[in-house]
Scaffold this active site. Structure first.
Site, mmCIF file in Angstrom:
data_model
loop_
_atom_site.group_PDB
_atom_site.id
_atom_site.type_symbol
_atom_site.label_atom_id
_atom_site.label_comp_id
_atom_site.label_asym_id
_atom_site.label_seq_id
_atom_site.Cartn_x
_atom_site.Cartn_y
_atom_site.Cartn_z
ATOM 1 N N GLU A 81 40.063 57.572 -29.614
ATOM 2 C CA GLU A 81 40.760 57.019 -30.226
ATOM 3 C C GLU A 81 42.302 56.929 -29.330
ATOM 4 O O GLU A 81 43.628 56.330 -29.795
ATOM 5 C CB GLU A 81 41.570 57.872 -31.410
ATOM 6 C CG GLU A 81 41.773 59.566 -31.721
ATOM 7 C CD GLU A 81 42.781 59.708 -33.055
ATOM 8 O OE1 GLU A 81 42.066 60.419 -33.338
ATOM 9 O OE2 GLU A 81 43.785 58.499 -33.668
ATOM 10 N N CYS A 113 40.192 60.594 -35.502
ATOM 11 C CA CYS A 113 39.496 61.868 -35.030
ATOM 12 C C CYS A 113 37.804 62.244 -35.495
ATOM 13 O O CYS A 113 37.456 62.888 -35.088
ATOM 14 C CB CYS A 113 40.318 63.255 -35.132
ATOM 15 S SG CYS A 113 41.849 63.144 -35.210
ATOM 16 N N HIS A 235 37.205 70.353 -38.301
ATOM 17 C CA HIS A 235 38.668 69.746 -37.750
ATOM 18 C C HIS A 235 39.905 70.697 -36.621
ATOM 19 O O HIS A 235 40.139 70.480 -38.253
ATOM 20 C CB HIS A 235 38.326 68.156 -37.856
ATOM 21 C CG HIS A 235 39.952 67.260 -37.072
ATOM 22 N ND1 HIS A 235 40.119 67.242 -36.162
ATOM 23 C CD2 HIS A 235 41.111 66.987 -37.699
ATOM 24 C CE1 HIS A 235 40.967 66.835 -35.816
ATOM 25 N NE2 HIS A 235 41.478 66.582 -36.744
HETATM 26 N N1 CAA Z 1 57.461 81.503 -39.020
HETATM 27 C C1 CAA Z 1 55.497 81.693 -39.153
HETATM 28 N N2 CAA Z 1 55.195 80.666 -40.219
HETATM 29 C C2 CAA Z 1 56.370 79.336 -40.173
HETATM 30 C C3 CAA Z 1 57.825 79.708 -40.045
HETATM 31 C C4 CAA Z 1 58.248 80.975 -39.030
HETATM 32 N N3 CAA Z 1 59.450 81.169 -38.324
HETATM 33 N N4 CAA Z 1 58.312 78.572 -39.709
HETATM 34 C C5 CAA Z 1 57.841 77.563 -40.723
HETATM 35 N N5 CAA Z 1 56.688 77.756 -40.532
HETATM 36 C C6 CAA Z 1 55.436 77.596 -40.737
HETATM 37 C C7 CAA Z 1 55.828 77.198 -42.751
HETATM 38 O O1 CAA Z 1 55.550 77.329 -43.752
HETATM 39 C C8 CAA Z 1 54.342 76.285 -42.724
HETATM 40 O O2 CAA Z 1 52.593 76.620 -43.369
HETATM 41 P P1 CAA Z 1 52.109 76.360 -44.485
HETATM 42 O O3 CAA Z 1 51.804 74.664 -43.974
HETATM 43 O O4 CAA Z 1 51.397 77.246 -44.402
HETATM 44 O O5 CAA Z 1 53.198 76.219 -45.364
HETATM 45 C C9 CAA Z 1 54.440 75.686 -41.325
HETATM 46 O O6 CAA Z 1 54.561 76.277 -40.328
HETATM 47 C C10 CAA Z 1 54.246 74.430 -40.958
HETATM 48 O O7 CAA Z 1 56.102 73.617 -41.174
HETATM 49 P P2 CAA Z 1 56.249 72.578 -41.984
HETATM 50 O O8 CAA Z 1 55.587 72.904 -43.392
HETATM 51 O O9 CAA Z 1 57.851 72.843 -42.001
HETATM 52 O O10 CAA Z 1 55.489 71.369 -41.476
HETATM 53 P P3 CAA Z 1 56.347 70.794 -40.316
HETATM 54 O O11 CAA Z 1 57.294 69.796 -40.371
HETATM 55 O O12 CAA Z 1 56.211 71.239 -38.957
HETATM 56 O O13 CAA Z 1 54.784 69.692 -39.936
HETATM 57 C C11 CAA Z 1 52.471 68.679 -39.384
HETATM 58 C C12 CAA Z 1 53.400 70.457 -40.089
HETATM 59 C C13 CAA Z 1 53.377 67.631 -40.483
HETATM 60 C C14 CAA Z 1 50.983 69.194 -39.552
HETATM 61 C C15 CAA Z 1 53.464 67.856 -38.011
HETATM 62 O O14 CAA Z 1 52.966 69.079 -36.986
HETATM 63 C C16 CAA Z 1 52.523 67.018 -37.792
HETATM 64 O O15 CAA Z 1 52.936 65.838 -38.239
HETATM 65 N N6 CAA Z 1 51.211 66.828 -37.400
HETATM 66 C C17 CAA Z 1 50.408 65.479 -36.867
HETATM 67 C C18 CAA Z 1 49.313 65.713 -38.318
HETATM 68 C C19 CAA Z 1 48.859 66.304 -38.008
HETATM 69 O O16 CAA Z 1 48.159 67.126 -37.152
HETATM 70 N N7 CAA Z 1 47.951 66.027 -39.798
HETATM 71 C C20 CAA Z 1 47.195 67.262 -39.920
HETATM 72 C C21 CAA Z 1 45.834 66.756 -40.706
HETATM 73 S S1 CAA Z 1 45.428 64.946 -40.338
HETATM 74 C C22 CAA Z 1 44.283 65.396 -39.208
HETATM 75 O O17 CAA Z 1 43.817 66.344 -39.111
HETATM 76 C C23 CAA Z 1 43.989 63.988 -38.373
HETATM 77 C C24 CAA Z 1 44.996 64.541 -37.056
HETATM 78 O O18 CAA Z 1 43.828 65.423 -36.063
HETATM 79 C C25 CAA Z 1 45.870 63.981 -36.474
#
Ligand code: CAA
Length: 384
Positions: A81, A113, A235
């Protein structure tokens, strides 16, 4: 009895540079545990300007050709992709770079993916028609997000190559599979962008919905019960996501699916990051390299591509599979990466080759294939 078809050999490659996520967290003022525990990631591979999905795919495929030659290969399926051209398949560059025979068909597959898994199933179909043929499947991606977004720590780069044949040495792809397609805008990349647009929370829930729907389809189409699946690979956009999928599946099935064995599928991706089409398959390679007790067992693989298409399939691991593996090369690919500090990472990120303006690239390192230049709008690759 029908012919047994599946994965005869596997190889992987990753990019030249690596950034420790602890360094990224420090500079962005984020608690490093958010990345280490919250996302389940430790580091990410960063491509040099002379690397892309083609050079990474070539590096993985070359290992397979070195071991098996080109005999019987009449099809090359390249899944990506982050392909480099809207028209020409990335695998055509690889055919030239690797000196593959002219008598092959080459095509590129895309569905986020999921594309690598679609390529594997298409390969199985081709070999079923003629068991003398072997199909080279290459899944290769550069996962590049906008900097200073929550997705930045989930970047990565890497490729896998799979040789698909009859009577495979590593694993048979079993006949039952479950698929689910749902039209959703969770992650996409319009034609004028080099980075995707992401609805983060929606992407997580869409992935989980897809895993459950794929399981239900699998169960409705002759799949075995979850108790008969010994290991799971999901994945891994970041490894915590695979853990979430595993838990959601367990809840859906009303049973506890042990999480411990998932760790063996995370070892490489924790330090490579997301590799989109290659991710689930690098997870499988990691499992095969780290678990020596898999002979005779069944591995469930869930592949997810945003947008979305998900597939659940199972593999029957063959006796003697360890002898077909090359963990030394995989570890070397990770260990030989050059560490970047934050400022250099951002400079390398900004100097990625984009668009069709003529330019030459600097030689970054010792990788086997490189993008040498863009000339008259065409990308020119060379053996390094
Ligand atoms: N210590 C430990 N854990 C912590 C922490 C700390 N100090 N601070 C935050 N966390 C945890 C949160 O509790 C959360 O855990 P859970 O998911 O278990 O609730 C985790 O860290 C992530 O934190 P946020 O929920 O605040 O999320 P974020 O704003 O950082 O964004 C994300 C996370 C949405 C995955 C972002 O990284 C993103 O957009 N990534 C790209 C999209 C992606 O990968 N999506 C996955 C599904 S899509 C897919 O699989 C296709 C693909 O390959 C892209």
């Amino acid at each position: 009895m029908s012919t047994q078809i599946g994965i005869h050999d596997v190889a992987m490659a990753t990019a030249h540079y690596v950034l420790e996520l602890e360094d990224l967290a420090q500079r962005l003022g984020v608690d490093p545990d958010k990345y280490r525990l919250g996302l389940g990631q430790d580091a990410m591979s960063i491509p040099a300007p002379d690397e892309d999905a083609v050079t990474l795919g070539a590096a993985a495929a070359a290992q397979i050709i070195a071991r098996h030659g080109v005999g019987g290969i009449r099809t090359v399926l390249f899944a990506s992709e982050s392909g480099v051209d809207q028209s020409k398949a990335g695998g055509v560059f690889i055919q030239g770079l690797l000196g593959l025979p002219r008598g092959v068909r080459v095509v590129e597959l895309k569905q986020a993916c999921y594309g690598g898994t679609a390529a594997l199933q298409a390969a199985v179909g081709l070999v079923a028609r003629n068991p003398e043929e072997r199909v080279l499947v290459i899944a290769s991606d550069v996962a590049r997000y906008d900097v200073d977004t929550p997705a930045e720590p989930t970047q990565g780069a890497g490729a896998v190559a799979l040789l698909v044949s009859a009577d495979p040495a590593i694993a048979v792809v079993e006949e039952a599979y479950g698929v689910a397609t749902m039209d959703v805008d969770d992650f996409w990349r319009p034609n004028d962008r080099s980075t995707p647009l992401v609805a983060g929370a929606l992407s997580v829930s869409a992935y989980l919905d897809s895993a459950i729907a794929a399981w239900d389809d699998y169960a409705a189409h002759g799949g075995v019960s979850a108790e008969q699946i010994d290991r799971w690979v999901h994945h891994q956009p970041y490894t915590k996501m695979a853990r979430k999928a595993h838990r959601a599946l367990g809840e859906h099935l009303g049973m506890e699916l042990p999480e411990g064995p998932l760790e063996d599928t995370f070892t490489y991706n924790r330090r490579i990051g997301n590799t989109y089409t290659a991710s689930a398959w690098i997870g499988l390679i990691s499992l095969l390299h780290h678990d020596s007790t898999l002979a005779g067992s069944r591995v469930g693989v869930f592949s997810y591509g945003s947008g979305s298409v998900g597939e659940l399939l199972t593999l029957a691991v063959q006796e003697g599979y360890r002898e077909a593996l090359d963990p030394v090369a995989a570890r070397a690919a990770l260990e030989e990466r050059q560490k970047l500090d934050f400022d250099t990472y951002r400079r390398v990120y900004a100097s990625a080759v984009q668009g069709s303006a003529d330019q030459r690239t600097e030689r970054s390192g010792a990788q086997p294939y490189r993008l040498a230049e863009v000339k008259d709008g065409a990308r020119r690759y060379e053996k390094a």
